[in-house]
Design a protein around this motif. Sequence first.
Motif, PDB file in Angstrom:
ATOM      1  N   ALA A  25       0.812  -1.222   0.000  1.00 40.83           N
ATOM      2  CA  ALA A  25       0.000   0.000   0.000  1.00 40.83           C
ATOM      3  C   ALA A  25       0.843   1.268   0.000  1.00 40.83           C
ATOM      4  CB  ALA A  25      -0.932  -0.005   1.213  1.00 40.83           C
ATOM      5  N   ASN A  26       2.126   1.155   0.337  1.00 39.65           N
ATOM      6  CA  ASN A  26       3.011   2.321   0.377  1.00 39.65           C
ATOM      7  C   ASN A  26       3.098   2.971  -0.992  1.00 39.65           C
ATOM      8  OD1 ASN A  26       5.065   4.176   0.764  1.00 39.65           O
ATOM      9  ND2 ASN A  26       6.675   2.634   0.868  1.00 39.65           N
ATOM     10  N   SER A  27       2.830   4.273  -1.055  1.00 42.63           N
ATOM     11  CA  SER A  27       2.844   4.986  -2.336  1.00 42.63           C
ATOM     12  C   SER A  27       4.214   5.006  -2.994  1.00 42.63           C
ATOM     13  CB  SER A  27       2.346   6.422  -2.141  1.00 42.63           C
ATOM     14  OG  SER A  27       0.975   6.446  -1.814  1.00 42.63           O
ATOM     15  N   PHE A  28       5.281   4.805  -2.236  1.00 42.66           N
ATOM     16  CA  PHE A  28       6.622   4.774  -2.798  1.00 42.66           C
ATOM     17  C   PHE A  28       7.176   3.346  -2.866  1.00 42.66           C
ATOM     18  CE2 PHE A  28       6.656   9.263  -1.298  1.00 42.66           C
ATOM     19  CZ  PHE A  28       6.977   9.864  -2.501  1.00 42.66           C
ATOM     20  N   PHE A  29       6.307   2.341  -2.781  1.00 42.20           N
ATOM     21  CA  PHE A  29       6.752   0.950  -2.790  1.00 42.20           C
ATOM     22  C   PHE A  29       6.962   0.495  -4.233  1.00 42.20           C
ATOM     23  CE2 PHE A  29       5.871  -3.703  -2.539  1.00 42.20           C
ATOM     24  CZ  PHE A  29       6.905  -4.035  -1.684  1.00 42.20           C
ATOM     25  N   TYR A  30       8.242   0.365  -4.629  1.00 43.50           N
ATOM     26  CA  TYR A  30       8.631  -0.110  -5.963  1.00 43.50           C
ATOM     27  C   TYR A  30       9.663  -1.222  -5.783  1.00 43.50           C
ATOM     28  CZ  TYR A  30       6.429   4.146  -7.771  1.00 43.50           C
ATOM     29  OH  TYR A  30       5.535   5.146  -8.084  1.00 43.50           O
ATOM     30  N   PRO A  31       9.225  -2.449  -5.495  1.00 39.75           N
ATOM     31  CA  PRO A  31      10.165  -3.516  -5.133  1.00 39.75           C
ATOM     32  C   PRO A  31      11.146  -3.872  -6.237  1.00 39.75           C
ATOM     33  CG  PRO A  31       7.946  -4.388  -5.487  1.00 39.75           C
ATOM     34  CD  PRO A  31       7.824  -2.899  -5.480  1.00 39.75           C
ATOM     35  N   ARG A  32      10.844  -3.509  -7.493  1.00 44.89           N
ATOM     36  CA  ARG A  32      11.787  -3.808  -8.578  1.00 44.89           C
ATOM     37  C   ARG A  32      12.966  -2.844  -8.607  1.00 44.89           C
ATOM     38  NH1 ARG A  32       8.401  -4.506 -14.059  1.00 44.89           N
ATOM     39  NH2 ARG A  32      10.533  -4.350 -14.848  1.00 44.89           N
ATOM     40  N   LEU A  89       5.669   0.298 -13.657  1.00 49.72           N
ATOM     41  CA  LEU A  89       4.717  -0.033 -12.605  1.00 49.72           C
ATOM     42  C   LEU A  89       3.949  -1.268 -13.048  1.00 49.72           C
ATOM     43  CD1 LEU A  89       3.469   0.828  -9.879  1.00 49.72           C
ATOM     44  CD2 LEU A  89       1.762   2.106 -11.177  1.00 49.72           C
ATOM     45  N   ASP A  90       4.109  -2.355 -12.316  1.00 52.72           N
ATOM     46  CA  ASP A  90       3.459  -3.619 -12.663  1.00 52.72           C
ATOM     47  C   ASP A  90       1.996  -3.613 -12.236  1.00 52.72           C
ATOM     48  OD1 ASP A  90       5.962  -4.396 -13.480  1.00 52.72           O
ATOM     49  OD2 ASP A  90       6.418  -5.468 -11.619  1.00 52.72           O
ATOM     50  N   CYS A  91       1.196  -4.362 -12.967  1.00 54.46           N
ATOM     51  CA  CYS A  91      -0.215  -4.505 -12.619  1.00 54.46           C
ATOM     52  C   CYS A  91      -0.355  -5.292 -11.310  1.00 54.46           C
ATOM     53  CB  CYS A  91      -0.968  -5.217 -13.741  1.00 54.46           C
ATOM     54  SG  CYS A  91      -2.717  -5.481 -13.383  1.00 54.46           S
ATOM     55  N   GLU A  92      -1.299  -4.883 -10.503  1.00 50.28           N
ATOM     56  CA  GLU A  92      -1.624  -5.610  -9.283  1.00 50.28           C
ATOM     57  C   GLU A  92      -3.104  -5.978  -9.314  1.00 50.28           C
ATOM     58  OE1 GLU A  92      -0.532  -3.514  -5.767  1.00 50.28           O
ATOM     59  OE2 GLU A  92       1.519  -3.110  -6.443  1.00 50.28           O
ATOM     60  N   VAL A  93      -3.404  -7.241  -9.008  1.00 46.39           N
ATOM     61  CA  VAL A  93      -4.793  -7.709  -9.018  1.00 46.39           C
ATOM     62  C   VAL A  93      -5.144  -8.307  -7.664  1.00 46.39           C
ATOM     63  CG1 VAL A  93      -4.831  -8.131 -11.505  1.00 46.39           C
ATOM     64  CG2 VAL A  93      -4.091  -9.956  -9.952  1.00 46.39           C
ATOM     65  N   SER A  94      -6.437  -8.430  -7.411  1.00 45.60           N
ATOM     66  CA  SER A  94      -6.920  -8.997  -6.154  1.00 45.60           C
ATOM     67  C   SER A  94      -6.782 -10.516  -6.180  1.00 45.60           C
ATOM     68  CB  SER A  94      -8.379  -8.610  -5.949  1.00 45.60           C
ATOM     69  OG  SER A  94      -9.193  -9.239  -6.933  1.00 45.60           O
ATOM     70  N   LEU A  95      -7.085 -11.133  -5.066  1.00 42.43           N
ATOM     71  CA  LEU A  95      -7.154 -12.583  -5.010  1.00 42.43           C
ATOM     72  C   LEU A  95      -8.393 -13.058  -5.768  1.00 42.43           C
ATOM     73  CD1 LEU A  95      -6.316 -13.134  -1.231  1.00 42.43           C
ATOM     74  CD2 LEU A  95      -4.761 -13.369  -3.185  1.00 42.43           C
ATOM     75  N   TRP A  96      -8.383 -14.325  -6.174  1.00 37.03           N
ATOM     76  CA  TRP A  96      -9.547 -14.889  -6.860  1.00 37.03           C
ATOM     77  C   TRP A  96     -10.740 -14.935  -5.909  1.00 37.03           C
ATOM     78  CZ3 TRP A  96      -9.810 -15.316 -11.889  1.00 37.03           C
ATOM     79  CH2 TRP A  96      -8.639 -15.589 -12.644  1.00 37.03           C
ATOM     80  N   SER A  97     -11.908 -14.716  -6.489  1.00 29.12           N
ATOM     81  CA  SER A  97     -13.137 -14.921  -5.733  1.00 29.12           C
ATOM     82  C   SER A  97     -13.390 -16.421  -5.572  1.00 29.12           C
ATOM     83  CB  SER A  97     -14.320 -14.269  -6.452  1.00 29.12           C
ATOM     84  OG  SER A  97     -14.573 -14.944  -7.687  1.00 29.12           O
ATOM     85  N   LEU A 123      -4.262  -2.184  -9.259  1.00 31.31           N
ATOM     86  CA  LEU A 123      -3.367  -1.138  -9.748  1.00 31.31           C
ATOM     87  C   LEU A 123      -3.049  -1.400 -11.209  1.00 31.31           C
ATOM     88  CD1 LEU A 123      -1.740   1.350  -8.677  1.00 31.31           C
ATOM     89  CD2 LEU A 123       0.199  -0.208  -8.360  1.00 31.31           C
ATOM     90  N   ARG A 124      -3.393  -0.435 -12.053  1.00 31.47           N
ATOM     91  CA  ARG A 124      -3.152  -0.611 -13.482  1.00 31.47           C
ATOM     92  C   ARG A 124      -1.676  -0.384 -13.809  1.00 31.47           C
ATOM     93  NH1 ARG A 124      -7.574  -1.309 -16.380  1.00 31.47           N
ATOM     94  NH2 ARG A 124      -9.595  -0.780 -15.443  1.00 31.47           N
ATOM     95  N   PRO A 125      -1.149  -1.092 -14.785  1.00 31.77           N
ATOM     96  CA  PRO A 125       0.280  -0.945 -15.115  1.00 31.77           C
ATOM     97  C   PRO A 125       0.556   0.394 -15.794  1.00 31.77           C
ATOM     98  CG  PRO A 125      -0.808  -2.367 -16.704  1.00 31.77           C
ATOM     99  CD  PRO A 125      -1.830  -2.075 -15.647  1.00 31.77           C
ATOM    100  N   ALA A 126       1.812   0.798 -15.728  1.00 34.11           N
ATOM    101  CA  ALA A 126       2.241   2.045 -16.371  1.00 34.11           C
ATOM    102  C   ALA A 126       3.710   1.924 -16.744  1.00 34.11           C
ATOM    103  CB  ALA A 126       2.024   3.237 -15.441  1.00 34.11           C
ATOM    104  N   ASN A 127       4.123   2.716 -17.739  1.00 33.44           N
ATOM    105  CA  ASN A 127       5.530   2.795 -18.137  1.00 33.44           C
ATOM    106  C   ASN A 127       6.126   1.424 -18.442  1.00 33.44           C
ATOM    107  OD1 ASN A 127       5.199   5.521 -17.551  1.00 33.44           O
ATOM    108  ND2 ASN A 127       6.073   5.320 -15.509  1.00 33.44           N
ATOM    109  N   SER A 128       5.422   0.640 -19.257  1.00 31.90           N
ATOM    110  CA  SER A 128       5.884  -0.681 -19.709  1.00 31.90           C
ATOM    111  C   SER A 128       6.018  -1.691 -18.570  1.00 31.90           C
ATOM    112  CB  SER A 128       7.222  -0.560 -20.461  1.00 31.90           C
ATOM    113  OG  SER A 128       7.099   0.311 -21.574  1.00 31.90           O
ATOM    114  N   GLY A 129       5.215  -1.526 -17.529  1.00 35.99           N
ATOM    115  CA  GLY A 129       5.209  -2.505 -16.451  1.00 35.99           C
ATOM    116  C   GLY A 129       4.515  -3.785 -16.885  1.00 35.99           C
ATOM    117  N   ILE A 130       4.593  -4.812 -16.069  1.00 41.33           N
ATOM    118  CA  ILE A 130       3.985  -6.100 -16.388  1.00 41.33           C
ATOM    119  C   ILE A 130       2.474  -5.922 -16.537  1.00 41.33           C
ATOM    120  CG2 ILE A 130       3.542  -8.429 -15.529  1.00 41.33           C
ATOM    121  CD1 ILE A 130       6.209  -8.298 -14.090  1.00 41.33           C
TER     122      ILE A 130
END
Length: 332
Positions: free
Chosen positions: A223-230, A274-282, A305-312
């Motif tokens: 959730a950290n706005s500056f969290f970029y693990p890559r 910025l890589d895409c982030e999705v929720s867990l499966w229902s 979280l939608r991807p940006a700048n050629s993220g996954i």
Amino acid sequence: MAPQFFFPGSLRQLLVVLLKLTLSCAAPAKTTDGTLCTARGPASYVLVFTGHWSPQTFPKQYPLFRPPAQWSKLIAVTHNAQFRLWQEGAPASQGAQSFAEEGVTAEVVKEAREARKWRAVGSMYRTPGIPTGTGHSSTELLLQPRNPQLSLMVKVIPSPDWFVGIDSLNLCEHNDWRQEVTLDLRPFDAGTDSGFTFSSPNFPTNPPENITQITSQNPNHPANSFFYPRLSELPPLATIRLTRQDRSPVRHNSLSNHIQPHDTTPKRFSETPLDCEVSLWSSWGLCLGSCSKGGMRHRTRYILLRPANSGIPCPELEEQAECRPRNCPEKH
């Protein structure tokens, strides 16, 4: 002992104390490394603050409105080693807290004026805020050998209690002033407000924590706005450039001086993926169709979280599978 013999000795001791006090006040200021600033006369600098906070370098949760990404006014203090505006690893003062949380300078000015009484602070400066994440503000500074250090803060808006700044930068090298200094600035957390995102509500940290640098993996929370693990480290959020002038400022206003910088060419940084982030499966839904004839069941997930700048890119958001007997609804 008779008074006439005691008085001269006491007078001599008093004179020695006064002489030591006079010499200590007149002595050159010690810098943080213990050396003395023996420069002849003051030095004038142009300070240029440049914000690099853009959707290309910091795409995650980039604030677009209410309010959009922007910078507060810059507040700077010239001082010696007996004063700290802020310090990493130490608690924020009341002034640093109110500025980091709300961008209010009243407490900072109060603390600096109090320190000026014992000559620990020279002057204070402010520049106007910047209404966007990228832009410039600038001012002229006048530093004296007694107060050769510079500290400053600029609040990140919006944010819980985040800021960029400089802590006790020494501009005096023994007997001369430095000609030019350029520093990249990265975000700090004042430790007084709990929140991971730019738009987090005001929730005081109790008890307050020490000032810490925010990195690409600290706080280690998605959730950290500056969290970029890559990333091994964050790109510079801003830059400070100090350039010495040959002349002193023509007109000195310590709280509202503002000059337009000569070079306003934006600094280019590589885009941060910025890589895409999705929720867990229902959960799996009920079977659609007859189990004996190959009925199907479905489950879904949604984009966090939608991807940006050629993220996954985002994976599939819907999945189906053939029903098995235990997944079929019972017949009544």
